[in-house]
Write an enzyme that holds these catalytic residues in place. Structure first.
Site, PDB file in Angstrom:
ATOM      1  N   ASP A  59       0.828  -1.209   0.000  1.00  0.00           N
ATOM      2  CA  ASP A  59       0.000   0.000   0.000  1.00  0.00           C
ATOM      3  C   ASP A  59       0.862   1.258   0.000  1.00  0.00           C
ATOM      4  OD1 ASP A  59       0.573  -1.137   2.683  1.00  0.00           O
ATOM      5  OD2 ASP A  59      -0.272   0.743   3.404  1.00  0.00           O
ATOM      6  N   GLU A  75      -0.025  -1.080   5.808  1.00  0.00           N
ATOM      7  CA  GLU A  75       0.966  -0.542   6.750  1.00  0.00           C
ATOM      8  C   GLU A  75       0.689   0.916   7.052  1.00  0.00           C
ATOM      9  OE1 GLU A  75       4.468   1.437   8.317  1.00  0.00           O
ATOM     10  OE2 GLU A  75       3.546   1.844   6.391  1.00  0.00           O
TER      11      GLU A  75
HETATM   12 ZN   LIG Z   1       6.501   2.407   4.504  1.00  0.00          ZN
END
Ligand SMILES: [Zn+2]
Length: 581
Positions: free
Chosen positions: A172, A239
């Site tokens: 991501d 994340e």
């Molecule tokens: Zn990162």
């Protein structure tokens, strides 16, 4: 160039035209070849310094290991090095990263849970890209999907008794703010390579690591390598939102498979290397601060503001904010802290510190006065930086209160973000609120509930303060062992050998040093703490190789990214043959 024949007409002589045409072709070739294949301007200059014996003084301040080159993989890793330095290798690896950037895996905060929101499906486009681009990885490794979008690749080793190596990254990226699109020099999802940098959101954070790690395995597979020790690629997909659906479940899955402390070593994003004068200092982060978000709510009687009390709820909250800022958490330089060890490495090798400070830090290991003097000096240099690395910080980031200009506010609240020192805890951070606010509450005739315990006045009060957490806090990570640890020896030896033999012009002739560091932000590694003590937050990238992370003009130097692939390749081979793990 020889003497040109005189021209009999006004037009340039034929040979001039030929030479000029040749130069144009050459210039075109140079500029075009820059796009096709950039060249290191300085060839490899051997850098023996890190492997040469260090003066005892420096070594005792900042112990170094020997560079570690794979022996069994030889000449396999040299073959990969040669490929990565070839036009073909550069073009292929750079194009892999460009294509990954062109897959816009933006993660927005308002995404519902995976499975409940189709916007997550952009991660499947990344799966498709990886499958097409890295065919051997997809043919030879076991692939397990976690919560539909997370990817765990397992390259089974021949010896199941060996604990696996885990390389992690996240697919991501933070979104591109549409209002800032015009500020980008290149379109944010172009993945454009301009002969020097690969541009675009995610190029640096974290697709260079994502593509770098999987590329290393594809290249090893192309050469028929079969590992003894299992290698795992663990790729999360959230994340940038805390990893609760990605890395958390991946971490649980791996602990179920391999047990607590079941992995030999785990590498995730974080530290980098710095080039300063004649020194290259690589800093894998071995410690990670904790985090806690605290909400303070002040409830006071509402009413018309024509007859106000001396302090409205907003006034009370303002005083609380001022009180907290007047009483920051203590920050001290401690001998057993990771920060102190980092500073001693800088004192040993980096002359950007004054001789005075270097002297204090050198003596501080056994001299209390020198330790205090070093702290004083560091506070003078940059107090905010010192507090960030040496203590628990507090930042009042949100404040809300009031609804209408003639109505007394019934509720006002503030949110304070803490980054918790490596030797402190969530509980210790929370307990400070009662210490600071209880006397204040009594003085202001208020009741106080701090994390479930009541303080302040007992009888009728003028208002109430509630202190609570937003989500559970995160304790600081256990510090990864360094000196005397096999994992540290293999990691830092691999960093040294990789940088020592790099063809990057920026590194030529410089001394390479590895120093332990502390990460003051958090990454997905918080979900892997049970899997191994040997967590290293280190991306093997130069500080000046990356720009624009989480903002406009994100880009990464292609040379830095390719150096990362060299490092991952060496690391896999070194870990595979090491008896230290
Ligand atoms: Zn990162």
């Amino acid at each position: 160039m020889g003497r040109l024949p005189e021209s009999r007409s006004g037009s340039p002589p034929r040979r001039v035209l030929v030479v000029a045409a040749g130069l144009v072709v050459l210039a075109l070739y140079w500029s075009f070849s820059d796009l096709l294949c950039f060249h290191s301007l300085v060839g490899h200059v051997p850098v023996p310094a890190a492997s040469a014996p260090l003066p005892i003084f420096k070594h005792s301040l900042c112990p170094q290991v020997k560079p570690l080159n794979p022996t069994k993989g030889d000449p396999l890793f040299q073959d990969i090095d040669a490929y990565l330095m070839s036009c073909e290798g550069k073009n292929w690896t750079i194009d892999s990263l460009s294509q990954a950037v062109r897959t816009p895996t933006q993660l927005f905060d308002d995404f519902e849970l995976p499975g409940e929101d189709p916007r997550w499906d952009v991660m499947l486009d990344m799966h498709d890209f990886l499958r097409g681009r890295f065919p051997l990885v997809h043919a030879k490794l076991d692939i397990h999907k976690i919560n539909r979008y997370g990817l765990v690749y397992t390259w089974k080793g021949s010896d199941e008794s060996l604990k696996p190596l885990v390389l992690t990254a996240h697919m991501d990226v933070v979104p591109v703010n549409p209002e800032t699109r015009r500020e980008w020099d290149q379109p944010p999802f172009s993945g454009l390579f301009d002969g020097n940098n690969v541009w675009g959101r995610g190029s640096a954070d974290d697709k260079a690591m994502l593509i770098g790690t999987i590329t290393a395995i594809e290249l090893l597979l192309q050469r028929g390598y079969m590992p003894r020790r299992t290698v795992i690629l663990a790729y999360g997909f959230d994340e940038e939102r805390g990893g609760r659906n990605g890395a958390r479940t991946i971490g649980q899955h791996l602990v179920e498979l391999y047990g607590q402390n079941g992995a030999a070593m785990l590498i995730d994003e974080g530290g980098q290397y710095f080039i300063h004068d004649d020194i290259v200092m690589a800093i894998p982060n071995v410690a990670e601060k904790g985090a806690l978000n605290v909400q303070i709510e002040v409830a006071t009687p509402g009413g018309h503001s024509s007859v106000p009390p001396a302090h409205t709820g907003i006034g009370v909250l303002s005083r609380i904010v001022a009180l907290l800022e007047d009483n920051p958490f203590p920050a001290m330089l401690k001998r057993d802290s990771t920060y102190f060890r980092s500073l001693r490495c800088e004192a040993a090798y980096d002359d950007s510190f004054s001789d005075e400070l270097r002297g204090y830090l050198a003596r501080a290991i056994s001299d209390d006065a020198a330790l205090k003097a070093a702290q004083k000096k560091l506070l003078q240099l940059d107090e905010n930086l010192f507090r960030a690395f040496a203590g628990t910080t507090q930042a009042v980031d949100v404040i809300h209160g009031g609804l209408k200009y003639n109505a007394l506010p019934e509720r006002a609240h503030a949110i304070i973000n803490h980054r918790i020192a490596e030797d402190s805890s969530v509980a210790e951070t929370a307990s400070r609120y009662a210490q600071v606010l209880a006397p204040f509450a009594t003085r202001m005739n208020l009741t106080l509930e701090s994390f479930g315990t009541m303080y302040g006045v007992q009888g009728p009060a003028d208002g109430h303060i509630t202190v609570s957490t937003i989500r559970r806090g995160l304790n600081p990570a256990p510090v990864t062992p360094t000196e005397g640890s096999g994992a540290w020896e293999v990691l830092s030896g691999t960093i040294l050998s990789s940088l020592d033999t790099s063809e990057r012009a920026e590194l030529a002739g410089k001394q390479i040093v590895v120093a332990p560091g502390i990460m003051i932000a958090n990454s997905d590694t918080k979900w892997y703490r049970r899997l191994t003590r040997n967590i290293f937050r280190y991306g093997h990238i130069g500080k000046t190789d990356r720009d624009g992370m989480h903002t406009v003009n994100e880009a990464i130097k292609a040379e830095g990214y390719i150096e990362g692939i060299r490092f991952y390749t060496r690391l896999i081979l070194n870990v595979d043959e090491s008896s230290l793990l």
